[in-house]
Design a protein around this motif. Structure first.
Motif, PDB file in Angstrom:
ATOM      1  N   ILE A  31      -6.145   8.670  13.882  1.00 29.51           N
ATOM      2  CA  ILE A  31      -5.974   7.235  13.682  1.00 29.51           C
ATOM      3  C   ILE A  31      -7.249   6.476  14.071  1.00 29.51           C
ATOM      4  N   ASN A  32      -7.279   5.204  13.675  1.00 29.87           N
ATOM      5  CA  ASN A  32      -8.345   4.303  14.113  1.00 29.87           C
ATOM      6  C   ASN A  32      -7.919   3.698  15.449  1.00 29.87           C
ATOM      7  N   LEU A  33      -8.470   4.214  16.521  1.00 29.22           N
ATOM      8  CA  LEU A  33      -8.053   3.774  17.853  1.00 29.22           C
ATOM      9  C   LEU A  33      -8.426   2.315  18.127  1.00 29.22           C
ATOM     10  N   GLY A  34      -9.469   1.839  17.456  1.00 29.02           N
ATOM     11  CA  GLY A  34      -9.825   0.423  17.588  1.00 29.02           C
ATOM     12  C   GLY A  34      -8.733  -0.487  17.065  1.00 29.02           C
ATOM     13  N   TYR A  35      -8.090  -0.086  15.963  1.00 29.58           N
ATOM     14  CA  TYR A  35      -6.948  -0.861  15.451  1.00 29.58           C
ATOM     15  C   TYR A  35      -5.868  -0.978  16.520  1.00 29.58           C
ATOM     16  N   VAL A  36      -5.594   0.123  17.197  1.00 29.83           N
ATOM     17  CA  VAL A  36      -4.545   0.124  18.223  1.00 29.83           C
ATOM     18  C   VAL A  36      -4.944  -0.797  19.374  1.00 29.83           C
ATOM     19  N   ASP A  84      -6.854  -3.286  19.322  1.00 27.82           N
ATOM     20  CA  ASP A  84      -6.831  -4.687  18.874  1.00 27.82           C
ATOM     21  C   ASP A  84      -5.426  -5.157  18.499  1.00 27.82           C
ATOM     22  N   GLY A  85      -4.462  -4.259  18.591  1.00 27.50           N
ATOM     23  CA  GLY A  85      -3.091  -4.617  18.227  1.00 27.50           C
ATOM     24  C   GLY A  85      -2.869  -4.742  16.724  1.00 27.50           C
ATOM     25  N   LEU A  86      -3.761  -4.138  15.936  1.00 28.70           N
ATOM     26  CA  LEU A  86      -3.668  -4.246  14.474  1.00 28.70           C
ATOM     27  C   LEU A  86      -2.818  -3.092  13.905  1.00 28.70           C
ATOM     28  N   ASN A 134      -0.389  -3.154  11.923  1.00 37.62           N
ATOM     29  CA  ASN A 134      -0.121  -3.247  10.478  1.00 37.62           C
ATOM     30  C   ASN A 134      -1.210  -2.539   9.674  1.00 37.62           C
ATOM     31  N   LEU A 135      -2.466  -2.667  10.116  1.00 37.16           N
ATOM     32  CA  LEU A 135      -3.568  -1.976   9.434  1.00 37.16           C
ATOM     33  C   LEU A 135      -3.472  -0.471   9.627  1.00 37.16           C
ATOM     34  N   GLN A 136      -3.078  -0.045  10.836  1.00 38.81           N
ATOM     35  CA  GLN A 136      -2.935   1.381  11.088  1.00 38.81           C
ATOM     36  C   GLN A 136      -1.796   1.978  10.274  1.00 38.81           C
ATOM     37  N   LEU A 137      -0.711   1.232  10.152  1.00 38.76           N
ATOM     38  CA  LEU A 137       0.419   1.683   9.333  1.00 38.76           C
ATOM     39  C   LEU A 137      -0.010   1.839   7.877  1.00 38.76           C
ATOM     40  N   GLU A 138      -0.733   0.865   7.382  1.00 40.36           N
ATOM     41  CA  GLU A 138      -1.182   0.915   5.984  1.00 40.36           C
ATOM     42  C   GLU A 138      -2.119   2.097   5.759  1.00 40.36           C
ATOM     43  N   GLU A 139      -3.004   2.365   6.720  1.00 39.03           N
ATOM     44  CA  GLU A 139      -3.911   3.498   6.581  1.00 39.03           C
ATOM     45  C   GLU A 139      -3.151   4.814   6.486  1.00 39.03           C
ATOM     46  N   ILE A 140      -2.190   5.006   7.381  1.00 39.25           N
ATOM     47  CA  ILE A 140      -1.423   6.262   7.363  1.00 39.25           C
ATOM     48  C   ILE A 140      -0.649   6.386   6.055  1.00 39.25           C
ATOM     49  N   LYS A 141      -0.077   5.288   5.593  1.00 42.27           N
ATOM     50  CA  LYS A 141       0.655   5.310   4.314  1.00 42.27           C
ATOM     51  C   LYS A 141      -0.258   5.738   3.168  1.00 42.27           C
ATOM     52  N   GLN A 142      -1.481   5.224   3.159  1.00 48.36           N
ATOM     53  CA  GLN A 142      -2.417   5.580   2.083  1.00 48.36           C
ATOM     54  C   GLN A 142      -2.817   7.050   2.146  1.00 48.36           C
ATOM     55  N   VAL A 143      -3.037   7.558   3.353  1.00 46.13           N
ATOM     56  CA  VAL A 143      -3.377   8.976   3.484  1.00 46.13           C
ATOM     57  C   VAL A 143      -2.186   9.839   3.103  1.00 46.13           C
ATOM     58  N   LYS A 144      -0.982   9.422   3.492  1.00 44.89           N
ATOM     59  CA  LYS A 144       0.224  10.174   3.115  1.00 44.89           C
ATOM     60  C   LYS A 144       0.387  10.194   1.602  1.00 44.89           C
ATOM     61  N   ALA A 145       0.112   9.078   0.956  1.00 41.86           N
ATOM     62  CA  ALA A 145       0.193   9.037  -0.511  1.00 41.86           C
ATOM     63  C   ALA A 145      -0.805  10.013  -1.128  1.00 41.86           C
ATOM     64  N   CYS A 183       4.415   5.684  18.052  1.00 38.78           N
ATOM     65  CA  CYS A 183       5.600   6.442  17.624  1.00 38.78           C
ATOM     66  C   CYS A 183       6.338   5.664  16.537  1.00 38.78           C
ATOM     67  N   GLU A 184       6.461   4.361  16.719  1.00 37.10           N
ATOM     68  CA  GLU A 184       7.140   3.500  15.736  1.00 37.10           C
ATOM     69  C   GLU A 184       6.350   3.435  14.435  1.00 37.10           C
ATOM     70  N   VAL A 185       5.025   3.316  14.546  1.00 39.02           N
ATOM     71  CA  VAL A 185       4.169   3.229  13.358  1.00 39.02           C
ATOM     72  C   VAL A 185       4.239   4.521  12.545  1.00 39.02           C
ATOM     73  N   VAL A 186       4.107   5.653  13.220  1.00 31.93           N
ATOM     74  CA  VAL A 186       4.155   6.942  12.515  1.00 31.93           C
ATOM     75  C   VAL A 186       5.524   7.148  11.874  1.00 31.93           C
ATOM     76  N   THR A 187       6.579   6.752  12.560  1.00 34.10           N
ATOM     77  CA  THR A 187       7.931   6.865  11.998  1.00 34.10           C
ATOM     78  C   THR A 187       8.040   6.048  10.714  1.00 34.10           C
ATOM     79  N   ALA A 188       7.474   4.847  10.723  1.00 36.56           N
ATOM     80  CA  ALA A 188       7.555   3.960   9.553  1.00 36.56           C
ATOM     81  C   ALA A 188       6.641   4.388   8.413  1.00 36.56           C
ATOM     82  N   SER A 189       5.648   5.214   8.709  1.00 40.81           N
ATOM     83  CA  SER A 189       4.602   5.525   7.732  1.00 40.81           C
ATOM     84  C   SER A 189       4.987   6.567   6.693  1.00 40.81           C
TER      85      SER A 189
END
Length: 221
Positions: free
Chosen positions: A94-99, A101-103, A105-116, A141-147
């Protein structure tokens, strides 16, 4: 839990910067011989390793590794390239800087794109627990679950610490039923391996378990 049951959950790993083809070939041979879940190797060796092992062993590789701060587009390309070369499984950082910075939503979107990009191939998400607070771990844990990713993974093995029993227990409590757990980094003994599995890990990233077994066999233990 017997040795075979533990080995079936091991991603036999070699990710050192200096890894040679002879060393990669050896861990492929060992993985097939001992019946591990996969070999986890640098992307540059995926094509050759898959041609070597064929369907006898799953090949896993890492992307955005080990720091995680490449762009989402770069990670997507890496994932597609690895799969085109024969990778069966992808472990992304993951992008630890996103985490920080509390971003989320950006981390979720990144994982979704890689999963796609991975399609029906397994995606494991490395959150590098040693660099996160407990609150950040729970949120991831919540972000990965949603991704839609398949696994949450503790560590790269290249940062300040590896997997801990506490982190695996925390994951088990907070991930959804669709997410499995991979513990990686610093797993040195069969007792450690068994404890991680008992706490909820379905995979173990380690280079040492098979070395340990081979050493015991060589000395007739």
């Amino acid at each position: 839990m017997n040795q075979k049951e533990i080995l079936e959950k091991v991603d036999h790993t070699l990710l050192t910067q200096t890894a040679t083809w002879a060393e990669i070939k050896q861990i492929c041979d060992d993985a097939v011989h001992y019946g591990t879940a996969s070999v986890c190797i640098p992307a540059a060796y995926v094509k050759r390793a898959k041609e070597y092992v064929g369907e006898k062993m799953a090949v896993c590789t890492v992307i955005g590794f080990p720091n995680g701060y490449t762009t989402t587009a770069a990670k997507v390309f890496e994932a597609k390239d690895a799969i085109q070369n024969g990778a069966d499984e992808i472990d992304m950082v993951i992008n630890l800087g996103y985490v920080k910075d509390g971003l989320y939503n950006l981390q979720l979107e990144e994982i979704k794109q890689v999963k796609a990009a991975c399609g029906n191939h397994i995606l494991k998400v490395i959150i590098e627990t040693c660099l996160l607070t407990e609150e950040e771990k729970i949120k991831m844990c919540e972000v990965v679950t949603a991704s839609g990713a398949d696994y949450i993974k503790t560590s790269t093995g290249f940062s300040t610490a590896g997997a801990t029993f506490e982190d695996v227990a925390l994951f088990k409590e907070h991930v959804g039923p669709n997410v499995k757990i991979k513990a990686a980094g610093g797993i040195k003994t069969m007792e450690d391996a068994e404890k991680f599995i008992s706490l909820g890990a379905s995979r173990l990233g380690t280079s040492r378990i098979i070395k340990l077994i081979k050493n015991e066999e060589a000395h007739g233990y």
